[in-house]
Design an enzyme around this catalytic site. Structure first.
Site, short mmCIF file in Angstrom:
data_model
loop_
_atom_site.label_atom_id
_atom_site.label_comp_id
_atom_site.label_asym_id
_atom_site.label_seq_id
_atom_site.Cartn_x
_atom_site.Cartn_y
_atom_site.Cartn_z
N TYR A 341 18.41 -9.12 -2.48
CA TYR A 341 17.31 -8.96 -1.52
C TYR A 341 16.38 -10.16 -1.65
O TYR A 341 15.16 -10.04 -1.80
CB TYR A 341 16.53 -7.67 -1.76
CG TYR A 341 17.32 -6.39 -1.68
CD1 TYR A 341 17.55 -5.77 -0.46
CD2 TYR A 341 17.83 -5.79 -2.84
CE1 TYR A 341 18.26 -4.57 -0.39
CE2 TYR A 341 18.55 -4.60 -2.78
CZ TYR A 341 18.76 -3.99 -1.55
OH TYR A 341 19.47 -2.82 -1.49
N CYS A 437 8.54 -1.55 -4.71
CA CYS A 437 7.28 -1.33 -3.98
C CYS A 437 7.14 0.13 -3.56
O CYS A 437 6.28 0.45 -2.73
CB CYS A 437 7.19 -2.26 -2.77
SG CYS A 437 8.51 -2.03 -1.56
#
Length: 479
Positions: A341, A437
């Site tokens: 990512y 997150c």
């Protein structure tokens, strides 16, 4: 907004289940909208709302803090939970402070809580998520105190503010929570001062020039949104004007006015987003004046930022986040590292000096283009970036004889793709750090990952002061 409401509803369901306090009396608890209740707040939920109980039925109360006794009015209810708003405080928490910002909008949902209290809350968010999903050994995970900011204001390097005519005046700001009413925001303490100055000065220029402003009800007009991003390291500002079509009325005069009144703006782009889409950005972005990019320095590395390029909204804490990642991975020059990512390569490039070789990947070709440019700009000779999914590239590389010693993942809020989780379990890199997150999806992913890895610690980092948003890293050791 619809998606946000769905997420909040799902999060409330998660809250409801996580603490095991869902046992009901045999008779259903009956309330009606408008009923007034007296509630004692027990804790904060993952969205930062106060949580109490009415006859053992979980009740969500935004703006209330643990230990407070509040008179509330029921605003919504289901057979599982109640939602209410504060009418009066009977007893207030010592952690309560007076907010500066307008509490009608999002992004400041914890501004009424002392900063010390916010940091403790963000340590508790991951604890709540672990108690819900119960990965192996979760009760013994080391949850380190949240790393906060010396000054938790002015940290957001980007403002994405709609501009509309409200009551005969031009407003630029954010929408009222759970509504589509635009609130003009002359003050927003979480925003970098430069971003707020730029969007509000441009608003004044648009009003003075009487340019065409988008009208949502009629789906007519031109200018929809102003987006300003500032470089923490240089002070340069990149402005993007989102329009309803290709036309940008009186663009030459507009650019001249912006250049004269805002010399810090070095780059102006136009983004075309036709119609009444709830999305801020359209697919077509074009430079109309100045530089193609602004640049940001992070831990001695320089990154180009085009208008759509992703970068954390808090550059100061991003540096600390990457420093903690470097410490947790403990790389050597013999290590082959995968940066999954990767986005524009900020993490992998920051780690390149510590590794023997870095390979990164992302499914968005434009991100890999930017990552490749960032590798060249930083004279990094041991990092390469590829377009593709990690769960496909990692086995392909392994079959070719390139097997990673270390892995860092930084997925979106949805967490790891299921196929990537299985790939990690199959390949078992020795060194592994997960940058998250979203505490809930992290805890979900740990159910699988904890079968192969021991969690050494989870380090929370406050990337978004005054909000309930959570960020942190997990250091793993292979069992």
């Amino acid at each position: 907004m619809e998606n946000k409401q769905k997420n909040q509803s799902r999060d409330r369901k998660n809250n409801h289940v996580s603490r095991g306090t869902n046992k009901q009396n045999s008779a259903p608890v009956k309330v009606e909208i408008g009923d007034q209740l007296l509630i004692t707040i027990k804790r904060l939920g993952i969205n930062g709302e106060g949580i109490g109980y009415y006859k053992r039925k979980i009740t969500f109360i935004p703006g209330a803090l643990p230990g407070e006794v509040v008179e509330v009015e029921v605003t919504n209810f289901t057979n599982k939970f109640i939602e209410a708003k504060v009418l009066k405080f009977k007893q207030q928490s010592k952690q309560r402070v007076t907010p500066v910002d307008n509490q009608e909008v999002g992004g400041v949902e914890l501004a009424h809580l002392s900063y010390e209290g916010q940091l403790k809350f963000k340590q508790d968010v991951i604890r709540q998520a672990l108690e819900k999903y119960r990965p192996a050994g979760y009760a013994h995970y080391k949850l380190l105190p949240t790393i906060g900011m010396d000054d938790p204001t002015g940290y957001r390097n980007k403002a994405q503010f709609p501009v509309r005519e409200v009551n005969g005046k031009l407003a630029v700001g954010m929408y009222k929570r759970q509504s589509h009413k635009l609130i003009d925001l002359p003050v927003m303490t979480t925003q970098h001062p430069a971003t707020l100055k730029v969007v509000r000065t441009v608003r004044d220029i648009l009003a003075d020039m009487q340019l065409s402003i988008y009208d949502e009800r009629r789906n007519r007009g031109s200018i929809k949104t102003l987006i300003a991003r500032v470089s923490e390291s240089t002070g340069d500002v990149q402005l993007t004007i989102v329009t309803n079509g290709r036309s940008l009325p009186d663009s030459d005069e507009l650019i001249t006015r912006i250049h004269d009144e805002l010399p810090e703006v070095v780059s102006i782009h136009q983004n075309i987003n036709r119609g009444d889409s709830s999305l801020i950005w359209g697919d077509d972005t074009r430079q109309i004046w100045g530089e193609d990019y602004i640049t940001e320095d992070i831990n001695g590395k320089t990154f180009k930022l085009s208008p759509r390029a992703f970068l954390q909204l808090n550059p100061r804490q991003t540096q600390r986040l990457y420093q903690e990642t470097i410490k947790a991975l403990d790389l050597t020059k013999a290590d082959k590292l995968i940066d999954a990512y990767s986005g524009v390569g900020t993490i992998g490039i920051s780690l390149a000096d510590h590794a023997g070789e870095v390979r990164g990947m992302d499914t968005i070709p434009e991100s890999i283009d930017d990552a490749t440019e960032n590798v060249i700009d930083n004279a990094v000779d041991n990092a390469t970036y590829y377009v593709g999914a990690a769960e496909e590239l990692i086995p392909q590389w392994a079959s070719e004889g390139w097997i990673a010693d270390a892995l860092v993942v930084d997925p979106p809020r949805t967490g790891l793709d299921g196929a990537l989780r299985q790939t990690i379990l199959a390949t078992k890199p020795d060194k592994f750090v997960y940058v998250s997150c979203n505490a809930s999806t992290l805890a979900r992913d740990l159910v699988d990952l904890a079968k192969v890895y021991r969690v050494d610690y989870i380090q929370s980092i406050d990337m978004f002061p005054q909000t309930a948003r959570w960020e942190g890293i997990v250091k793993f050791t292979k069992k």
